[in-house]
Design a protein around this motif. Structure first.
Motif, short mmCIF file in Angstrom:
data_model
loop_
_atom_site.label_atom_id
_atom_site.label_comp_id
_atom_site.label_asym_id
_atom_site.label_seq_id
_atom_site.Cartn_x
_atom_site.Cartn_y
_atom_site.Cartn_z
N TYR A 271 -5.11 5.69 -2.26
CA TYR A 271 -5.24 4.23 -2.19
C TYR A 271 -4.71 3.66 -0.89
O TYR A 271 -5.18 2.60 -0.45
CB TYR A 271 -4.55 3.58 -3.40
CG TYR A 271 -5.37 3.75 -4.66
CD1 TYR A 271 -6.57 3.08 -4.82
CD2 TYR A 271 -4.96 4.61 -5.67
CE1 TYR A 271 -7.34 3.24 -5.95
CE2 TYR A 271 -5.72 4.79 -6.81
CZ TYR A 271 -6.91 4.10 -6.95
OH TYR A 271 -7.68 4.28 -8.07
N VAL A 272 -3.76 4.33 -0.25
CA VAL A 272 -3.35 3.88 1.08
C VAL A 272 -4.51 4.02 2.06
O VAL A 272 -4.80 3.12 2.86
CB VAL A 272 -2.12 4.66 1.57
CG1 VAL A 272 -1.89 4.41 3.07
CG2 VAL A 272 -0.88 4.23 0.79
N LEU A 273 -5.21 5.15 1.99
CA LEU A 273 -6.32 5.38 2.92
C LEU A 273 -7.55 4.54 2.58
O LEU A 273 -8.10 3.84 3.43
CB LEU A 273 -6.70 6.86 2.92
CG LEU A 273 -7.95 7.23 3.74
CD1 LEU A 273 -7.74 6.90 5.22
CD2 LEU A 273 -8.29 8.70 3.57
N THR A 274 -8.00 4.60 1.33
CA THR A 274 -9.29 4.00 0.98
C THR A 274 -9.21 2.52 0.65
O THR A 274 -10.18 1.79 0.85
CB THR A 274 -9.92 4.73 -0.22
OG1 THR A 274 -9.09 4.58 -1.38
CG2 THR A 274 -10.10 6.21 0.07
N SER A 275 -8.07 2.06 0.14
CA SER A 275 -7.98 0.66 -0.31
C SER A 275 -7.13 -0.22 0.60
O SER A 275 -7.42 -1.40 0.75
CB SER A 275 -7.41 0.60 -1.73
OG SER A 275 -8.26 1.27 -2.63
N TYR A 276 -6.06 0.35 1.20
CA TYR A 276 -5.20 -0.50 2.00
C TYR A 276 -5.53 -0.47 3.50
O TYR A 276 -5.43 -1.50 4.17
CB TYR A 276 -3.73 -0.13 1.81
CG TYR A 276 -2.82 -1.07 2.58
CD1 TYR A 276 -2.78 -2.43 2.26
CD2 TYR A 276 -2.06 -0.63 3.65
CE1 TYR A 276 -1.98 -3.31 2.97
CE2 TYR A 276 -1.25 -1.50 4.36
CZ TYR A 276 -1.22 -2.84 4.02
OH TYR A 276 -0.44 -3.71 4.73
N MET A 277 -5.93 0.67 4.01
CA MET A 277 -6.18 0.75 5.46
C MET A 277 -7.25 -0.24 5.94
O MET A 277 -7.10 -0.81 7.03
CB MET A 277 -6.56 2.18 5.86
CG MET A 277 -5.37 3.09 6.05
SD MET A 277 -4.24 2.55 7.38
CE MET A 277 -2.75 2.21 6.44
#
Length: 479
Positions: A271-277
């Motif tokens: 989720y850090v990579l796909t949703s927050y970045m």
């Protein structure tokens, strides 16, 4: 022992599944996952580009936080969805429940694309968005764990890592497709048209994708492990929700904690990579005076990273069948600790740094995405596999991973410290290392509560009889 008892004993001590059936099951789960996670991920790609202006136009610098809070709202009900659909899947079978979760997700996504903006119906607009996101979360709670169960129970013991990796191939393809459709719409439409109606187009595409996934799943017979369970104990189809929780709590508490820790490490990375970045690059960094990226560049970086992951997923899954799951999961966990902060620092320093930083995050996530789908289902027996995964997976995702984008953005906004994504990644790595330490290796072994499973493709050619006709092979499950 009677002849019928001996025959029954032979049937449950080993099983052979037709290779074409195994591949059809992996395809049905993977294509369904494409549709499911295309639907679920769209919101995060549109959040910083347009949804914050459509539904939270008066929130000022907190508009992104509120938009991501609605994203996190889906995770409030994911444990409930996992529990409800999981126990139903253990009672009624995997395929029918998975077809319904897909129908619910597609319907909710289309409804999200039809919600009027804040300028039309005021506060009712974000409230409707929150409600629909919760419907999506309820569906996702049953969908992913059911797909994990389906693929694991159809996969031959010696190739479960390879087939499990195809499930994440579908997940990442869904995210990539969502990012690509979003980028296309944003690039082709003027900002005025995008705000007025263009943002709705990606949501409308959920219908054909959902129909394909439902069709493939309804054509599939239930898994060999579930058929064996029903053959041995048909009365288990009447198991209550209370009994399922009692079994999970009394007998599999340790397995649930190990599973939960792996879920945290895997999904915080995810989720850090796909949703927050996307939000971090297009909104957070520019707001703090750093070199961010336009919506088109951010989406291009996301798509490129995920395409490279897709190319490697199958190879890493196959590698786990040879060397085991634990070495690869441990590598990913240590990488989070060592490289979590450096990857975020790189993202803060221009396009070149963003490329390298996102590639590091993607490579780390790959260690979990390729191996966890075959690892987690092995922690529970057939009796409560879907329900045990549904509860454990979604509780830990909801508490620690799905809320990560919201908590990180709130922390950055409140403190001005841009390193919070890195702190989250390091923490997830620590949890991952501890979990792998207590994990029992499952590569090459039968699933608990199921007979050893082999594919027809893994068998040697049958010997010939004196007349030159192939001799009969051991019992095969019908395809």
């Amino acid at each position: 022992m009677s002849d019928s008892a001996r025959r029954r004993r032979r049937r449950i001590t080993s099983a052979i599944e037709e290779e074409r059936t195994v591949r059809r099951a992996a395809t049905a789960a993977s294509v369904g996952n494409v549709a499911e996670w295309y639907d679920f991920g769209l919101y995060s790609y549109l959040a910083a580009v347009v949804l914050n202006r459509v539904f939270f136009p008066e929130a000022g610098r907190w508009s992104l936080v509120l938009t991501l809070a609605a994203f996190a709202g889906a995770f409030l009900v994911r444990p409930l969805g996992g529990f409800v659909f999981g126990v139903l899947g253990d009672r009624l079978g995997r395929t029918r429940v998975l077809a319904f979760t897909m129908l619910l997700m597609a319907g909710a996504t289309i409804a999200l694309g039809l919600v009027p903006g804040y300028g039309t119906i005021g506060i009712a607009a974000p409230l409707l968005v929150l409600f629909i996101r919760m419907l999506q979360g309820f569906s996702a709670g049953g969908e992913y764990c059911g797909a994990l169960t389906l693929v694991a129970e159809y996969s031959p013991d010696r190739r479960r890592g390879f087939f499990g990796s195809w499930l994440e191939f579908g997940t990442i393809t869904g995210y990539t497709l969502g990012a690509g459709v979003t980028a296309t719409v944003v690039a082709l439409l003027p900002d005025e048209d995008l705000l007025a109606w263009g943002w709705r187009i990606p949501f409308m595409l959920a219908l054909p994708l959902g129909l394909v996934g439902i069709y493939l799943r309804l054509r599939l017979e239930d898994t060999p492990a579930f058929r064996q369970l029903m053959e041995r104990s048909p009365a288990l189809a009447t198991m209550t929700y209370r009994r399922a929780l009692q079994i999970l709590h009394k007998r599999y508490k340790a397995a649930a904690l190990v599973t939960g820790g792996l879920v945290v490490a895997w999904n915080v990375s995810n989720y850090v990579l796909t949703s927050y970045m996307p939000t971090y690059l297009t909104g957070t960094l520019p707001r703090h005076g750093e070199a961010g990226a336009s919506g088109a560049v951010s989406t291009g970086l996301q798509v490129g990273t995920m395409l490279l992951m897709l190319c490697a997923l199958g190879a890493v899954g196959r590698l786990s069948d040879r060397i085991g799951r634990k070495p690869i999961l441990l590598t990913g966990s240590i990488a989070l600790i060592v490289l979590g902060l450096p990857s975020v620092w790189l993202v803060q320093h221009g396009l070149a740094g963003q490329v390298v930083g996102l590639l590091i995050m993607g490579a780390t996530l790959l260690c979990f995405a390729a191996v966890a789908p075959s690892t987690l289902p092995a922690q529970f027996p057939t009796l409560i596999r879907y329900g045990g995964l549904g509860v454990t997976f979604n509780v830990f995702v909801s508490l620690f991973a799905g809320t990560a984008p919201t908590v990180i953005e709130a922390a950055v906004t409140a403190t001005g410290n841009l390193d919070w994504p890195g702190y989250y990644l390091v923490g997830a790595g620590v949890v991952g290392v501890v979990s792998v330490w207590f994990l029992q290796e499952s590569a090459g072994r039968p699933l608990a509560g199921a007979a050893p499973l082999t594919s027809s493709a893994d068998l040697p050619s049958p010997p010939l009889s004196a007349t030159g006709v192939p001799m009969e092979l051991p019992h095969r499950h019908p395809s």
